[in-house]
Design a protein around this motif. Structure first.
Motif, PDB file in Angstrom:
ATOM      1  N   CYS A 173       0.802  -1.237   0.000  1.00 32.09           N
ATOM      2  CA  CYS A 173       0.000   0.000   0.000  1.00 32.09           C
ATOM      3  C   CYS A 173       0.828   1.277   0.000  1.00 32.09           C
ATOM      4  N   GLY A 174       2.152   1.169  -0.044  1.00 29.22           N
ATOM      5  CA  GLY A 174       2.970   2.374  -0.050  1.00 29.22           C
ATOM      6  C   GLY A 174       3.115   2.969   1.337  1.00 29.22           C
ATOM      7  N   ARG A 175       3.677   4.168   1.419  1.00 31.75           N
ATOM      8  CA  ARG A 175       3.972   4.780   2.710  1.00 31.75           C
ATOM      9  C   ARG A 175       2.707   5.004   3.526  1.00 31.75           C
ATOM     10  N   GLN A 176       2.883   4.969   4.862  1.00 32.69           N
ATOM     11  CA  GLN A 176       1.753   5.062   5.780  1.00 32.69           C
ATOM     12  C   GLN A 176       2.003   6.159   6.802  1.00 32.69           C
ATOM     13  N   SER A 177       0.947   6.882   7.158  1.00 28.42           N
ATOM     14  CA  SER A 177       1.078   7.938   8.159  1.00 28.42           C
ATOM     15  C   SER A 177       1.187   7.323   9.551  1.00 28.42           C
ATOM     16  N   ARG A 178       1.766   8.094  10.485  1.00 30.65           N
ATOM     17  CA  ARG A 178       1.894   7.618  11.857  1.00 30.65           C
ATOM     18  C   ARG A 178       0.514   7.329  12.454  1.00 30.65           C
ATOM     19  N   THR A 179      -0.462   8.176  12.109  1.00 31.59           N
ATOM     20  CA  THR A 179      -1.830   7.989  12.611  1.00 31.59           C
ATOM     21  C   THR A 179      -2.409   6.667  12.129  1.00 31.59           C
ATOM     22  N   ALA A 180      -2.224   6.362  10.841  1.00 34.72           N
ATOM     23  CA  ALA A 180      -2.760   5.122  10.281  1.00 34.72           C
ATOM     24  C   ALA A 180      -2.072   3.900  10.882  1.00 34.72           C
ATOM     25  N   LEU A 181      -0.779   3.995  11.116  1.00 33.47           N
ATOM     26  CA  LEU A 181      -0.041   2.875  11.707  1.00 33.47           C
ATOM     27  C   LEU A 181      -0.515   2.613  13.131  1.00 33.47           C
ATOM     28  N   ASN A 182      -0.721   3.676  13.898  1.00 34.18           N
ATOM     29  CA  ASN A 182      -1.216   3.505  15.268  1.00 34.18           C
ATOM     30  C   ASN A 182      -2.589   2.846  15.278  1.00 34.18           C
ATOM     31  N   ALA A 183      -3.432   3.244  14.298  1.00 30.21           N
ATOM     32  CA  ALA A 183      -4.776   2.663  14.219  1.00 30.21           C
ATOM     33  C   ALA A 183      -4.722   1.168  13.926  1.00 30.21           C
ATOM     34  N   ARG A 184      -3.661   0.712  13.260  1.00 30.47           N
ATOM     35  CA  ARG A 184      -3.494  -0.709  12.940  1.00 30.47           C
ATOM     36  C   ARG A 184      -2.748  -1.465  14.038  1.00 30.47           C
ATOM     37  N   GLY A 185      -2.366  -0.779  15.112  1.00 31.38           N
ATOM     38  CA  GLY A 185      -1.629  -1.426  16.193  1.00 31.38           C
ATOM     39  C   GLY A 185      -0.154  -1.592  15.918  1.00 31.38           C
ATOM     40  N   MET A 260     -12.850   2.136 -10.788  1.00 24.33           N
ATOM     41  CA  MET A 260     -11.950   2.584  -9.724  1.00 24.33           C
ATOM     42  C   MET A 260     -10.960   1.482  -9.356  1.00 24.33           C
ATOM     43  N   GLU A 261     -11.492   0.283  -9.211  1.00 23.94           N
ATOM     44  CA  GLU A 261     -10.650  -0.856  -8.831  1.00 23.94           C
ATOM     45  C   GLU A 261      -9.516  -1.061  -9.831  1.00 23.94           C
ATOM     46  N   ARG A 262      -9.828  -0.936 -11.116  1.00 23.12           N
ATOM     47  CA  ARG A 262      -8.786  -1.097 -12.135  1.00 23.12           C
ATOM     48  C   ARG A 262      -7.735  -0.002 -12.019  1.00 23.12           C
ATOM     49  N   ALA A 263      -8.163   1.232 -11.770  1.00 25.04           N
ATOM     50  CA  ALA A 263      -7.206   2.332 -11.616  1.00 25.04           C
ATOM     51  C   ALA A 263      -6.325   2.120 -10.391  1.00 25.04           C
ATOM     52  N   LEU A 264      -6.922   1.709  -9.275  1.00 30.75           N
ATOM     53  CA  LEU A 264      -6.166   1.498  -8.044  1.00 30.75           C
ATOM     54  C   LEU A 264      -5.170   0.361  -8.203  1.00 30.75           C
ATOM     55  N   ARG A 265      -5.572  -0.663  -8.945  1.00 33.74           N
ATOM     56  CA  ARG A 265      -4.690  -1.805  -9.172  1.00 33.74           C
ATOM     57  C   ARG A 265      -3.433  -1.382  -9.919  1.00 33.74           C
ATOM     58  N   GLU A 266      -3.548  -0.336 -10.733  1.00 28.27           N
ATOM     59  CA  GLU A 266      -2.393   0.160 -11.495  1.00 28.27           C
ATOM     60  C   GLU A 266      -1.653   1.268 -10.755  1.00 28.27           C
ATOM     61  N   GLY A 267      -2.006   1.505  -9.487  1.00 30.57           N
ATOM     62  CA  GLY A 267      -1.338   2.534  -8.699  1.00 30.57           C
ATOM     63  C   GLY A 267      -1.765   3.945  -9.048  1.00 30.57           C
ATOM     64  N   LYS A 268      -2.960   4.081  -9.618  1.00 26.46           N
ATOM     65  CA  LYS A 268      -3.460   5.391 -10.042  1.00 26.46           C
ATOM     66  C   LYS A 268      -4.525   5.917  -9.071  1.00 26.46           C
ATOM     67  N   PRO A 335      -1.703  13.975  -9.129  1.00 25.86           N
ATOM     68  CA  PRO A 335      -0.492  13.566  -9.864  1.00 25.86           C
ATOM     69  C   PRO A 335      -0.553  12.152 -10.423  1.00 25.86           C
ATOM     70  N   ARG A 336      -1.412  11.282  -9.838  1.00 25.92           N
ATOM     71  CA  ARG A 336      -1.487   9.890 -10.305  1.00 25.92           C
ATOM     72  C   ARG A 336      -2.840   9.596 -10.957  1.00 25.92           C
ATOM     73  N   LEU A 337      -3.443  10.592 -11.546  1.00 26.71           N
ATOM     74  CA  LEU A 337      -4.800  10.438 -12.065  1.00 26.71           C
ATOM     75  C   LEU A 337      -4.891   9.273 -13.052  1.00 26.71           C
ATOM     76  N   GLY A 338      -5.898   8.399 -12.824  1.00 18.69           N
ATOM     77  CA  GLY A 338      -6.066   7.245 -13.701  1.00 18.69           C
ATOM     78  C   GLY A 338      -7.417   7.161 -14.376  1.00 18.69           C
ATOM     79  N   VAL A 339      -8.460   7.736 -13.728  1.00 21.05           N
ATOM     80  CA  VAL A 339      -9.799   7.682 -14.313  1.00 21.05           C
ATOM     81  C   VAL A 339     -10.642   8.786 -13.685  1.00 21.05           C
TER      82      VAL A 339
END
Length: 755
Positions: A173-185, A260-268, A335-339
């Motif tokens: 999923c790429g880089r993660q914020s400190r807030t998101a990491l804390n939420a995941r334990g 959307m799913e197809r765009a996200l799968r390509e990192g867009k 910057p990563r626009l896909g659809v």
């Protein structure tokens, strides 16, 4: 090389570097300032800065007259037509907030809509950034993999389970914020372990959008053949424009989610535009339930300033994977626009009606083309512009002709109201159907496109009418708030109980609004809740979502509301829809009125029978034999829209021809009319009337007076849009010489309203 040659070469290099430094020091900042002038402005860099410190897309504080304004740096040049330039006061951003593609897109939009670039940049920014808040103010810490970390397989840290989980998360999923990491334990100890191994590092970046509440992950439903064909028709990696014409309840949203799913799968990134703020919460929940591991940013005017700025920056930096927003979201840098997906593309909310008068729907196609990505416009009732583009081959035309699942189209019946004894606007058989439907434990939706208690208050003795003192309109009675209100300028006065003209107490509230109908229906069907949905009951954040909660839970109830109920709501227990007045738009002076009437009736009717239960729609009309109503009911919106296109071709009106309005308004009607008369003379000197170019006006707007100002417009239709653009560009330069500061003028390209 001889020593002397080395010396000369070194000396020449030093001279070149000195000359380059002088050029850099002389560099000029060309900025867009939020003022109503159609040009850019030149400034020197702030004290102590050179051009190397100034990058296009950054914001600066600049002096402008006696004010300091927030300007956006568009370009750095080495020459200016002005001899003496002021330095900018201060640089606001350490990094650009607008990338190159966004700047070029905004300039294109400014040129097309004949708008000041500075005002368009201001419209693109959220309020907090428009006021000069630094983008770095919302920065937070992010954990990202180093080059060594990115090269590891997902199982590299299998012996340390938490480190392994963190590595897998960062790899997938790429880089993660400190807030998101804390939420995941995944606390700081686990992060520190990866950092000490040289596999990860902390970096500063924009705040991630918060997770969407009450969004439980749900699997994707099976697609029917039509949905699958629509999805397969879209090619990623290149531009294409498609119109998805799908009947109400046919599963258009599921098509959007798969794209959307197809765009996200390509990192867009995926951008979804919706017409109303009220649709955002339910759409957000549905998207979050499908994509729980992706970051979703919402952009609309219902957010607090800081909340919207954080969402905008997360989208502009590429942190947000999915962006859902209303009209102005089209200007957000991605910057990563896909659809790009535009839901309910026919809706008038996509056209800005004041300030910079742009169309987010039309700009979505332009942006997609410039970015080289697909764009899909979806609607059960396509606009004539989009339908014309599809029929002429400019857009790919995709169809969803059948409702998803077991849902079937509702039965539609016309109820004649002429010569009938109505009760508060309802025919007896309509009230009987409402009672029977509620008695079966089902839900009823009543559509009334007038809010308030009554649209007019009059004296039966002398004929006095409660008129707005500032507009060419009547005051609407709001009995709950105990005041009379103008729905155009928001003028309010306390409710009167005697005529201010003859002092009679024989006052009569004419007509019925949602408030009056609510009282009547609540009294008539007192064992069932009546839920009123209009602007008065949904002014607070999340109000619409809360109001509709009982209906979503399937409780028998009666929903009563305005256009807010007609758009995008999926309420499977609604089996009866009542449209109190189906005649709106049949006799309007606006040539677009029949199109809007057809769209509205079809959209409202589409709320019935969206689940397993059969639906029924009752349309009350004084003119049930009107040919346009008969065509809509018997042949459907497709045939109705094509008939309207044939009429537009005969009258040479949009979308067959391009149209622009030059608008003028002033407290003195003669000054506005005189300005437009002179404007017509100027334009006719540039391009005389011909079969390819026609002028109309100046004529009064349909709402001639608003907020104390008289309003007129000059209408220009042209066979070639390029000619129209050239004329309007020259007109704007001429009109900026207008010395009457009390008069306002504007160009409305591709105008949608004559009011």
């Amino acid at each position: 090389m001889a020593p002397q040659e080395v010396f000369h070469a070194a000396g020449g290099q030093e001279q070149q570097e000195r000359a380059a430094r002088e050029v850099r020091q002389r560099a000029i900042l060309r900025v867009a300032v939020p003022v109503p002038l159609r040009r850019l402005f030149d400034y020197l860099p702030p004290a102590g800065m050179t051009s190397e410190d100034c990058r296009p897309g950054q914001r600066f504080w600049v002096p402008f007259g006696k004010r300091s304004l927030v300007a956006v740096l568009v370009d750095v040049v080495d020459d200016s037509p002005f001899d003496e330039l002021k330095p900018a006061l201060e640089r606001i951003d350490s990094h650009p907030v607008f990338d190159q593609r966004s700047r070029q897109f905004l300039q294109w939009a400014a040129d097309y809509y004949q708008a000041p670039a500075g005002e368009l940049y201001a419209a693109a920014l959220p309020v907090a950034l428009r006021k000069g808040k630094p983008a770095d103010y919302w920065a937070e810490q992010w954990l990202e993999l180093t080059t060594e970390g990115k090269g590891l397989p997902e199982t590299a840290l299998a012996r340390a389970k938490k480190q392994q989980a963190l590595l897998q998360l960062l790899l997938s999923c790429g880089r993660q914020s400190r807030t998101a990491l804390n939420a995941r334990g995944l606390n700081s100890t686990v992060c520190k372990a990866l950092i000490e191994r040289g596999l990860a590092r902390w970096v500063s970046g924009p705040t991630a959008p918060p997770p969407i509440e009450n969004a439980e992950p749900k699997p994707a439903p099976d697609l029917n053949d039509e949905q699958q064909q629509a999805i397969d028709a879209i090619r990623f990696g290149s531009f294409s424009a498609s119109l998805l014409e799908g009947t109400t309840g046919s599963g258009k949203t599921e098509v959007y989610l798969r794209l959307m799913e197809r765009a996200l799968r390509e990192g867009k990134q995926a951008l979804l535009l919706v017409p109303e703020i009220g649709l955002t919460p339910q759409t957000l929940r549905r998207i979050a339930a499908r994509f729980p591991d992706f970051r979703i940013a919402a952009l609309h005017s219902g957010l607090a300033d800081g909340e919207r700025a954080r969402a905008w920056l997360s989208a502009a930096s590429g942190v947000a994977d999915i962006v859902i927003g209303t009209r102005s979201a089209i200007f957000t840098p991605l910057p990563r626009l896909g659809v790009i997906l535009v839901d309910e593309e026919h809706d008038g909310s996509f056209k800005q009606q004041d300030g910079v008068r742009y169309s987010a729907r039309d700009l979505s196609v332009v942006l997609a083309k410039r970015a080289g990505v697909p764009v899909m416009l979806g609607s059960a009732t396509p606009s004539l512009e989009s339908l014309h583009n599809a029929l002429s081959g400019r857009y790919q035309h995709l169809h969803l002709r059948h409702r998803a699942g077991n849902a079937r189209p509702p039965q539609i019946s016309l109820v004649p109201t002429l010569h009938q004894q109505l009760q508060e606007g309802f025919a007896p058989q309509v009230l009987r159907h409402i009672g029977e439907t509620l008695g079966r434990g089902e839900q009823v939706l009543v559509f009334i496109n007038r809010r308030g208690y009554a649209p007019a208050l009059t004296c039966d003795d002398c004929g006095w009418l409660a008129d707005c003192p500032h507009c060419s309109s009547k005051l609407t009675l709001h009995r709950r708030q105990r005041h009379l209100r103008c729905h155009h300028c928001d003028y309010r006065m306390r409710e009167v109980h005697s005529c201010p003209q003859c002092h009679s107490r024989n006052l009569n509230a004419l007509g019925a609004g949602t408030e009056r109908s609510e009282d009547f229906l609540a009294h008539t069907f007192n064992q069932f809740p009546v839920i009123r949905v209009d602007r008065d009951t949904t002014s607070s954040k999340q109000a619409l979502d809360r109001l509709l909660e009982p209906a979503r839970n399937g409780e028998p109830c009666l929903l009563l509301g305005t256009q807010m109920l007609a758009k995008g709501h999926h309420l499977p227990r609604v089996t009866l829809v009542v449209i109190q007045d189906a005649d709106g738009g049949l006799f309007s002076a606006d040539f677009r009125a029949p199109e809007r009437m057809g769209q509205l009736l079809e959209q409202v009717a589409g709320r019935a029978g969206r689940g397993d239960l059969a639906g029924h729609v009752l349309l009350q009309s004084r003119y049930p034999e009107h040919p346009m109503l008969q065509l809509l009911l018997n042949k459907g919106y497709g045939a109705f829209a094509r008939q309207l296109l044939e009429e537009r071709a005969l009258t040479q009106l949009p979308p067959i021809r391009a149209m622009a309005l030059v608008r003028a308004e002033c407290e003195e009607a003669r000054w506005a009319e005189e300005f437009l008369t002179n404007a017509r003379h100027y334009l006719e000197a540039l391009a005389p009337p011909s079969p390819q170019l026609q002028y109309l006006g100046p004529v009064p707007a349909l709402l001639e007076r608003k907020s104390g100002r008289f309003r007129f417009y000059l209408q220009i239709t042209a066979e070639k849009r390029g000619l129209l653009q050239q004329m309007l560009a020259r007109f704007c330069a001429w009109a900026e010489g207008n010395k009457n500061r009390r008069l306002r003028w504007a160009v409305d390209m591709d105008a949608q309203e004559l009011s």
